[in-house]
Design a protein around this motif. Sequence first.
Motif, short mmCIF file in Angstrom:
data_model
loop_
_atom_site.label_atom_id
_atom_site.label_comp_id
_atom_site.label_asym_id
_atom_site.label_seq_id
_atom_site.Cartn_x
_atom_site.Cartn_y
_atom_site.Cartn_z
N GLU A 97 -19.05 -93.31 -49.54
CA GLU A 97 -19.54 -92.09 -49.17
C GLU A 97 -21.13 -91.97 -49.67
OE1 GLU A 97 -18.34 -89.58 -46.82
OE2 GLU A 97 -16.68 -91.21 -46.62
N SER A 98 -21.59 -93.06 -50.37
CA SER A 98 -22.92 -92.87 -50.94
C SER A 98 -24.06 -93.14 -49.75
CB SER A 98 -23.03 -93.88 -52.17
OG SER A 98 -23.18 -95.03 -51.91
N ASN A 99 -25.43 -92.96 -50.20
CA ASN A 99 -26.29 -93.48 -49.20
C ASN A 99 -26.92 -95.10 -49.41
OD1 ASN A 99 -27.47 -92.70 -51.51
ND2 ASN A 99 -29.54 -92.01 -50.44
N VAL A 100 -25.91 -95.83 -50.49
CA VAL A 100 -26.46 -97.12 -50.75
C VAL A 100 -25.52 -98.14 -49.80
CG1 VAL A 100 -26.39 -98.89 -52.70
CG2 VAL A 100 -26.72 -96.33 -53.14
N ALA A 101 -26.25 -99.15 -49.44
CA ALA A 101 -25.49 -100.03 -48.71
C ALA A 101 -25.45 -101.49 -49.36
CB ALA A 101 -26.06 -100.39 -47.15
N LEU A 102 -24.82 -102.44 -49.27
CA LEU A 102 -24.91 -103.86 -49.62
C LEU A 102 -25.72 -104.44 -48.40
CD1 LEU A 102 -24.12 -106.21 -51.60
CD2 LEU A 102 -22.24 -106.53 -50.08
N ARG A 103 -26.71 -105.21 -48.87
CA ARG A 103 -27.45 -105.93 -47.78
C ARG A 103 -27.48 -107.32 -48.03
NH1 ARG A 103 -34.15 -104.84 -46.34
NH2 ARG A 103 -34.31 -106.51 -45.13
N GLY A 104 -27.36 -108.30 -47.06
CA GLY A 104 -27.23 -109.71 -47.19
C GLY A 104 -28.26 -110.20 -45.97
N GLU A 105 -29.05 -111.17 -46.49
CA GLU A 105 -29.88 -111.71 -45.45
C GLU A 105 -30.13 -113.45 -45.62
OE1 GLU A 105 -33.60 -109.31 -44.73
OE2 GLU A 105 -34.46 -110.98 -45.56
N TRP A 106 -30.29 -113.97 -44.29
CA TRP A 106 -30.85 -115.27 -44.37
C TRP A 106 -32.17 -115.36 -43.95
CZ3 TRP A 106 -31.59 -117.86 -39.72
CH2 TRP A 106 -31.94 -119.01 -39.74
N ARG A 107 -33.00 -116.07 -44.30
CA ARG A 107 -34.42 -116.27 -43.73
C ARG A 107 -34.75 -117.72 -43.79
NH1 ARG A 107 -38.99 -112.41 -43.78
NH2 ARG A 107 -37.32 -110.81 -44.70
N ARG A 108 -35.41 -118.03 -42.64
CA ARG A 108 -35.95 -119.37 -42.40
C ARG A 108 -37.56 -118.89 -42.57
NH1 ARG A 108 -35.64 -124.92 -40.68
NH2 ARG A 108 -33.52 -124.77 -41.58
N ARG A 109 -38.13 -119.29 -43.69
CA ARG A 109 -39.64 -119.37 -44.00
C ARG A 109 -40.08 -120.70 -43.78
NH1 ARG A 109 -40.84 -118.26 -49.88
NH2 ARG A 109 -40.29 -120.34 -50.13
N MET A 110 -41.23 -120.71 -42.92
CA MET A 110 -42.20 -121.70 -42.55
C MET A 110 -43.64 -121.65 -42.86
SD MET A 110 -40.35 -121.45 -38.74
CE MET A 110 -40.08 -119.41 -39.24
N ASP A 111 -44.11 -122.67 -43.82
CA ASP A 111 -45.36 -122.65 -44.10
C ASP A 111 -46.07 -123.82 -44.13
OD1 ASP A 111 -45.89 -123.62 -46.99
OD2 ASP A 111 -43.96 -122.74 -46.88
N ASN A 112 -47.40 -123.98 -44.31
CA ASN A 112 -48.26 -125.29 -44.39
C ASN A 112 -49.01 -125.00 -45.59
OD1 ASN A 112 -50.12 -123.58 -43.46
ND2 ASN A 112 -50.46 -124.83 -41.44
#
Length: 191
Positions: free
Chosen positions: A145-160
């Motif tokens: 009931e709180s305003n907190v969520a578990l967050r999970g993320e996959w990110r592909r980062r591209m750089d040179n």
Amino acid sequence: MRTIICVAAATVIALGGAQNAFADAEAGQAYFSVMGTYTDDDKERGLEDAINGGQFSLGYAFNERINLEAVVSMADAKATLPGALGQEFLGLGIDIQRVFRRAEKFSPYLLVGTGYLKINENGSGVDRDGAMFSAGAGFLLDMGESNVALRGEWRRRMDNVMTDNLNDDLLSLGLHIPFGPATTKWVDTDG
């Protein structure tokens, strides 16, 4: 990194008792996220894949589908070869997220982003920098009931920044906390 974790813990304690709040930010509401990150670096970097950094985000939910988010990411990766140098990463970026099922217990999203990446080879005194681009997917999972969520993320980062076209995979897990008033919803009171 220690400071980010302490701020996140204090915020969770302070906001954990809020009642009748959505874990995902409602339209018109701001939010922040603090996450630890496992980095699977491009093999050409010669760095150890490990939990070696984190990400802090500050965002705004424009409507039921779109979030805009400023992101700061940091990592300190160790070299895998003897005599090689580790690298410190500092990324500053902006993401656009397409959110699905915002008001439900499980809310997935897709993201695209761009920004600035600075890499320092440990001990060399040399900083290199350049543009980075990213794409990914994530989720928010309500925590009671709180305003907190578990967050999970996959990110592909591209750089040179160091050499041409390096790609890293970042897997992050942490907390997502909305704050501030949401956009007032129109309610038909007389039917």
